[in-house]
Scaffold this motif. Structure first.
Motif: not given
Length: 668
Positions: A602-623
């Motif tokens: 159920p990634e649509a829900s997980w990306y908004r909830d438990e995995n949101a921080a992981y997604v942001k860390k991997l994709l929004l990092d300046s490097q």
């Protein structure tokens, strides 16, 4: 099931100054049981003529053959350094059939003129063996590898048409001084190659080619455009520039004199030839053919089990396999869905799998996958996938990891949907097609799974976009249909048949690539009973009307309701009717007529909830590394839309996570 790697000199320089053992050991996960090498001098560099040097690497069989030196021994190092070799063949073995020294590879004929390295299983090898015995061949062991080798010696390249199974193989023909390559009908087993610097390199996995000294690592930008359009590659290149995939049902020849030549020997052809037969007769034949296929694919000298979802494809296989194997081991991966939303609450299939397990008395094992499990698995998954394809696949890694603790071979239900029409909401989108062009445009609109063409200019950096624009994705999409000149576009039945053809060539092939990589990551062999040659040939001839029960109703849909088509796409989820009926006497009715459910968290829900921080860390990092190719501002907007619940971008987010990880793993 194994890993193969080889090299052929196409120039005036012999193979030397390469740590061949370390290159092959990159594939150790594909074959932890045994390893072997052969170096061949075809006579081009040495006036002594045709010579061979064979060696074992460290393996559990090496002590049984003391006459063969280890490759990293003083004798081995001297032989490699001083030889004039123009062919190298290496093999990592997962011993499944005849797990004894007589199954060791590379394997030669008695004259040592022909040498084979082979990955796969030929399920009808016993019948072919009997035919070869009558022709005077004598066998040293019980492996299907020896059958494949002697088949080539007897029938040449035509031998592949006799094989019912999955394979990627290479045979050195000392008489012709050329290398013969082949891949199975459906592309279940991969075979990559590169022609570079007067070398021909080939391997079961790309990473062994990349490790060749000096081989360039560059991103293939046209493949990148293709991937971010379809979440797949429809042509047989890869995301690595200069690395290609031998297409399914293809053979190739490689030699110094003639270079590289490639030919196709088979293709799908969905055409109704059983139109006059009664449904009851088709049902009877289908049941018998599936039973025959499952029985064929149970051949194994090591423990064998089966994946088990809550669906009817894997359920059918378990139903038939459990008749042959008491307490068959079955494996299910479920998802923690307590915080999932909407349709994703139904993604956990453990309850239905347990029902099937109870019904057939299997020895059942389960694993629950949680939201946080992606962060640990993703780097490993990307390392093994190499060439990114399709949607969320890390659950495949977890379930094969679970199964590998108990068995060495696992049956899978892959192929049932593509053969029997398991995705009706896709096919019904083209029922209003009036011509070939209409069909292609309507179907192409659906298969742009990630980035629409009109958004490419703002998705890619301007220079990247200019480089990737050389081949439009629509042309790539259309070319899939030009492979088969027999396709027709005159009726709704033709349109569905064309959809089945397309998805078998592209989507199913992608599933096989992913399945191979992530099962072999755990040294597990996957088998696909639905892809038996006899069963596939039969399924392609079954009329569409027996596969889709609502075919006529969709055709007769009121033209005034076209603005409500989306409702119909999801209402008519009736695919695989003929298969459901054929298995109704074995499976519980709640499984036989259950709605189609993909194997996805159920990634649509997980990306908004438990995995949101992981997604942001991997994709929004300046490097982040993807910024060299993709505009981060576009991605930031995508994430805002998804986190707010405005749009479900789960497929694109998964692909972006994979692409960033891919760049870090292979280019950092």
């Amino acid at each position: 099931m194994c890993g193969i790697f080889g090299a052929v000199s196409l120039g005036e320089t012999a193979l030397k100054d390469v740590d061949f053992k370390s290159l092959l050991d990159i594939l150790e996960h594909r074959g932890p049981d045994d390893s072997g090498f052969v170096f061949i001098d075809s006579g081009r560099f040495n006036p002594r003529g045709y010579t061979i040097w064979e060696a074992f690497s460290e393996s559990r069989f090496s002590h049984l053959s003391p006459l063969l030196p280890l490759i990293d021994s003083p004798a081995g190092s001297k032989a490699i350094k001083e030889g004039h070799w123009d062919v190298f063949l290496g093999h990592r073995r997962l011993a499944v059939i005849d797990p004894t020294p007589t199954g060791h590879q590379p394997m030669s004929d008695p004259s040592r003129t022909y040498w084979i390295i082979y990955n796969g299983e030929i399920y009808n090898f016993s019948e072919i063996r009997e035919e070869l015995l009558k022709r005077g061949y004598q066998f040293r062991g019980r492996s299907d590898t020896e059958v494949v080798l002697f088949s080539y010696i007897e029938w040449g390249a035509e031998c592949v048409k006799k094989f019912n199974g999955m394979f990627a193989l290479a045979i050195w023909d000392g008489k012709r001084r050329e290398l013969f390559l082949a891949r199975d009908r459906y592309g279940i087993k991969p075979l990559y190659y590169a022609i570079w610097n007067e070398l021909f390199l080939f391997s079961s996995e790309i990473k062994a080619i990349l490790a060749w000294p000096g081989f360039p690592r560059e991103v293939n930008l046209t493949a990148l455009n293709e991937y971010f359009t379809f979440q797949n590659l429809f042509r047989y290149h890869t995301l690595f520039d200069k690395v290609f995939l031998l297409p399914p049902a293809n053979i190739a020849f490689v030699s110094y004199e003639k270079g590289f030549r490639q030919y196709s020997y088979w293709d799908y052809h969905f055409v109704a030839q059983n139109g006059s037969r009664q449904e009851k007769d088709i049902l009877c034949d289908l049941h018998d053919l599936l039973k025959q296929s499952v029985k064929r694919q149970l051949v194994s000298d090591v423990p064998l089990g089966s994946y088990l979802s809550g669906g009817m494809d894997s359920g059918s296989i378990v139903a038939l396999a459990s008749q042959e194997i008491p307490r068959l081991a079955t494996f299910t991966a479920g998802f923690e869905v307590s915080r999932a939303e909407g349709i994703e609450k139904s993604f956990d299939e453990r309850r239905d799998a347990e029902l099937i397990s109870y019904h057939f008395g299997t020895e059942h094992y389960e694993q629950v996958i949680h939201a946080g499990d992606i962060s640990w698995a993703l780097p490993k998954v990307v390392w093994h996938l190499e060439d990114l394809r399709l949607g969320m696949s890390y659950p495949n890694f977890y379930i094969s990891r679970l199964a590998s603790r108990f068995v060495k071979v696992c049956l899978s239900g892959g192929g049932g949907d593509e053969l029997f029409g398991g995705y009706p909401w896709r096919y019904y989108r083209v029922f209003r097609s009036l011509s070939r062009d209409d069909f292609l445009r309507q179907y192409y609109d659906f298969w742009q799974r990630l980035i629409k063409d009109e958004d490419k200019r703002i998705f890619f950096h301007s220079q990247i976009w200019q480089d990737t624009f050389r081949t439009e994705p629509f042309e790539v999409f259309s070319q899939v249909f030009t492979y088969n000149p027999l396709l027709k576009y005159d009726s709704p039945e033709d349109h569905v048949a064309n959809c089945l053809y397309f998805e078998a060539k592209t989507f199913l092939h992608g599933l096989f690539i992913v399945g191979d990589k992530l099962s072999m990551a755990n040294s597990l062999e996957e088998r696909f009973p639905f892809m038996d040659n006899d069963l596939v040939d039969f399924a392609m001839q079954v009329p569409v009307k027996f596969k889709l029960g609502n075919l006529e109703k969709m055709v007769k849909m009121d033209e005034n309701e076209l603005n409500k088509l989306k409702k119909y796409y999801f209402q008519f989820d009736d695919g695989k009717n003929i298969l459901r009926k054929a298995m109704s006497s074995l499976l519980p009715p709640e499984i036989t007529w259950r709605r189609k459910q993909g194997f996805s968290p159920p990634e649509a829900s997980w990306y908004r909830d438990e995995n949101a921080a992981y997604v942001k860390k991997l994709l929004l990092d300046s490097q982040v590394k993807y910024k060299d190719y993709i505009n981060q501002s576009y991605l930031e907007n995508i994430l805002r839309e998804h986190f707010s619940g405005k749009t479900n971008h789960r497929l694109l987010i998964w692909s972006l996570l994979c692409f960033e990880t891919w760049l870090q793993v292979f280019f950092d």
